[in-house]
Scaffold this motif. Structure first.
Motif, mmCIF file in Angstrom:
data_model
loop_
_atom_site.group_PDB
_atom_site.id
_atom_site.type_symbol
_atom_site.label_atom_id
_atom_site.label_comp_id
_atom_site.label_asym_id
_atom_site.label_seq_id
_atom_site.Cartn_x
_atom_site.Cartn_y
_atom_site.Cartn_z
ATOM 1 N N PHE A 136 59.172 14.158 55.688
ATOM 2 C CA PHE A 136 58.235 14.875 54.827
ATOM 3 C C PHE A 136 56.806 14.755 55.377
ATOM 4 O O PHE A 136 56.061 15.734 55.433
ATOM 5 C CB PHE A 136 58.320 14.297 53.417
ATOM 6 N N VAL A 137 56.429 13.562 55.803
ATOM 7 C CA VAL A 137 55.099 13.337 56.372
ATOM 8 C C VAL A 137 54.918 14.149 57.649
ATOM 9 O O VAL A 137 53.883 14.794 57.860
ATOM 10 C CB VAL A 137 54.889 11.827 56.634
ATOM 11 N N ALA A 138 55.937 14.140 58.518
ATOM 12 C CA ALA A 138 55.828 14.860 59.787
ATOM 13 C C ALA A 138 55.795 16.373 59.568
ATOM 14 O O ALA A 138 54.991 17.090 60.184
ATOM 15 C CB ALA A 138 56.996 14.481 60.695
ATOM 16 N N ASP A 139 56.658 16.872 58.688
ATOM 17 C CA ASP A 139 56.748 18.322 58.477
ATOM 18 C C ASP A 139 55.497 18.894 57.831
ATOM 19 O O ASP A 139 55.160 20.068 58.038
ATOM 20 C CB ASP A 139 57.969 18.640 57.602
ATOM 21 N N ASN A 140 54.788 18.092 57.029
ATOM 22 C CA ASN A 140 53.609 18.582 56.312
ATOM 23 C C ASN A 140 52.292 18.205 56.992
ATOM 24 O O ASN A 140 51.227 18.451 56.430
ATOM 25 C CB ASN A 140 53.609 18.046 54.875
#
Length: 641
Positions: free
Chosen positions: A508-512
């Motif tokens: 989630f952190v990487a994708d956003n």
């Protein structure tokens, strides 16, 4: 005639005996003390060894750790790959100042210790290699890079060494085998400096990690052929194949035992990292006893299997390995750097410079072009991979060990081998360390620094803050205290029912594009866990923890607070000093709202939450002074018109 038994010396008398021995230096045999009466007294075992010798060993060990870890710390502070500092520091500690003397400190145990440490490094690196990260686009290039690409590198490097250094053909072939390796210890920091995205990151990680044991195995096979005098026949190829089979089989067997023990809860949670390391060391030792150098592959295979199985989570093992990696990598570079002969480097300086240029400008691009032809990688990704092939720990360790074997068998070429390999390590490290980040930016492979903000908490005003950040052009995301994703809409919000686990939060952190986190949970346990998790993902300097009330914000002030930046149990404080959940709630309850205002519109009672600079950068520290064209997000009290 046998001498009569003499009285033993009690341990408490050791220091006085040493003093008396020093005062009568040269009057007694080593290990004996002569009393004034003429009686000879034996000293306890090793008691007669000089204290300066022990102090030298202790000083050397301290310097190795301090320079190894301190060099990496300094490299990260100034933004350069650690290799650029560690090898020069090793030279300084070894040949230049003679503080670190490997023969005196380690004796014959030097290279077994180095191999042991490298195996632990490769096990830890294997734990980070997931097939899912590699994807379909990266699997074919990796396989071809470690086969076709490595073969091209071996052949071209052998020819170049043969011509430039006038070395015997077997020594040139051995040098070529050593220099096909790259290594995660140098690729990792380089990737961080590049900010490379996928699939470039995974391709380079997989190539460097798998080539390390393969290169070591191939080098041992060629070395055995040189010593036996039959390097021209099939012996090296068959030995390499056999070592690969042994290493893979032992690694798979160790992985089966580890997973069996973990799945049946035979290992308590606090011992999982240590027991996993136990099996990595055991796999390394067993495989190496069966076939030399196959232990490195066994440790790597064990790490890769554990990283890709779905039976039990292995994140805690990976974190343990990452902590060891810093200590081991730095220490090994200092130890091996101290083994370099400056005179040999000076003697072959111009040949080494030409060899580095050939490897960087011709051999690596040619090998990558051939290995990635007709793959789905773009030309930009191919170009970036073709400009990233530094050499690291395994090349340094194997060349030093091979040189010692050659010397013990009265075969010339060992000094040339180490000089060439260490020269290439330093030269390629300088070239790639200084230019690869620029190449990644020019090819468009480098990812921009993440500027997004994630808010963790369940208070309604956080929805308004996320909406205002989004309206200002900043990437903002919201998670509840239980890690449920909140979709913020113009007319409200929607809470997704699925609770994210640790790996899903990382995705989630990487994708956003998240680079900063604000933890605003009211539950102390949730807040502590969330802060620790996001510090692990983003780093301590990028995680802010909002206190619940004034008592918590002021409880840590005092004498130390005058000298040190105010930091909570884990994360720094966001917003202006004095901001907390209670104060924001009271303001919201009195009719205040979260709004975007200009610096001229901010009032004395407003609670500033964020500063949006002209370029869209979000600043959460209250100490930053806004420019005239900046925007502020604040809790603004109701002002009658």
């Amino acid at each position: 005639m046998a001498q009569p038994a003499l009285p033993a010396v009690a341990p408490c008398e050791l220091r006085s005996l040493r003093r008396r021995q020093a005062s009568t230096a040269g009057t007694a045999e080593p290990g004996w003390h002569i009393e004034p009466s003429g009686v000879r007294l034996p000293l306890p075992a090793r008691a007669w060894e000089s204290e300066p010798m022990q102090e030298t060993i202790l000083t050397g060990l301290v310097v190795i750790v301090v320079l190894g870890v301190g060099g990496q710390w300094l490299a990260r502070r100034i933004g350069v790959p650690s290799l650029l500092l560690l090898l020069p520091l090793g030279l300084l500690a070894g040949p230049v100042t003679d503080i670190v003397d490997n023969k005196e400190i380690f004796g014959n145990a030097l290279f077994p210790v180095v191999s042991f440490a490298v195996a632990i490094l490769l096990f830890g690196t294997g734990l980070r290699l997931r097939f899912d990260d590699l994807g379909k686009a990266g699997r074919r290039p990796v396989i071809r890079l470690i086969t076709l690409g490595a073969s091209i590198t071996l052949a071209a490097t052998t020819v170049a060494v043969l011509l430039l250094f006038d070395a015997p053909a077997p020594i040139a072939l051995l040098t070529g085998a050593v220099l096909i390796v790259s290594g995660p210890t140098v690729i990792g920091p380089l990737l961080e400096a590049m900010h490379a995205g996928e699939p470039v990151r995974s391709v380079l990680n997989w190539e460097s990690t798998t080539l390390d044991p393969i290169g070591a195995i191939l080098g041992v096979a060629i070395l055995n052929g040189i010593v036996a005098g039959d390097v021209a026949d099939l012996h090296p190829a068959l030995a390499t194949l056999w070592s690969t089979v042994v290493g893979t089989a032992v690694g798979l067997a160790a992985a089966f035992v580890v997973l069996l023990a973990l799945s049946r809860s035979l290992i308590t949670d606090e011992l999982v990292p240590a027991i996993s390391l136990l099996f990595a060391v055991a796999a390394f030792g067993i495989a190496d006893l069966i076939e030399s150098e196959s232990g490195l592959l066994a440790a790597t295979v064990l790490g890769i299997v554990l990283a890709n199985q779905q039976i039990t989570p292995t994140r805690v093992i990976q974190l343990f390995g990452e902590q060891l990696e810093v200590l081991i990598t730095g220490s090994l570079f200092i130890v091996l750097g101290a083994n370099i002969s400056p005179s040999q480097l000076e003697e072959h300086a111009w040949q080494i410079a030409i060899l580095v240029a050939i490897l960087v400008m011709a051999v690596r691009p040619l090998a990558v072009a051939a290995a990635t032809a007709r793959t789905s990688l773009s030309w930009r990704e191919k170009a970036t991979i073709g400009w990233a092939a530094p050499r690291g720990i395994v090349a340094a360790a194997t060349s030093s060990q091979f040189a010692l074997t050659l010397q013990s068998n009265d075969i010339e070429g060992g000094e040339t081998l180490t000089a060439v390999v260490f020269g290439v390590i330093m030269g390629a490290g300088i070239v790639y360390g200084l230019t690869t980040p620029l190449v990644a930016r020019r090819t468009g492979v480098a990812l921009p620094s993440p500027q997004g903000v994630v808010l963790i908490g369940s208070d309604p005003w956080l929805v308004d803050l996320a909406r205002q950040l989004g309206s200002a052009g900043a990437d903002a995301a919201l998670l509840t205290s239980d890690y449920q994703q909140v979709e913020v809409r113009a007319d409200g919000y929607h809470v997704h029912p699925r609770i994210l686990d640790r790996d899903q939060i990382g995705d989630f952190v990487a994708d956003n594009g998240i680079g900063t986190a604000i933890v605003a949970s009211r539950n102390d346990a949730h807040r502590a866990l969330a802060t620790a998790l996001f510090i692990e993902l983003l780093g301590r300097g990028n995680v802010f923890e909002l206190p619940t009330g004034d008592h918590e914000a002021t409880s840590r002030r005092g004498l130390l607070g005058r000298f040190f930046k105010e930091v909570s149990r884990a994360g720094s404080r966001p917003f202006l000093r004095g901001s907390n959940l209670t104060r924001i709630d009271e303001a919201i309850g009195a009719g205040a709202r979260v709004a975007t205002v200009t610096p001229a519109e901010i009032g004395p009672d407003d609670i500033r939450l964020a500063l949006i600079e002209r370029d869209g950068k979000v600043v959460l520290s209250g100490a930053a002074q806004p420019s005239a064209d900046a925007r502020l997000i604040a809790v603004v009290p109701h002002r009658p018109r």
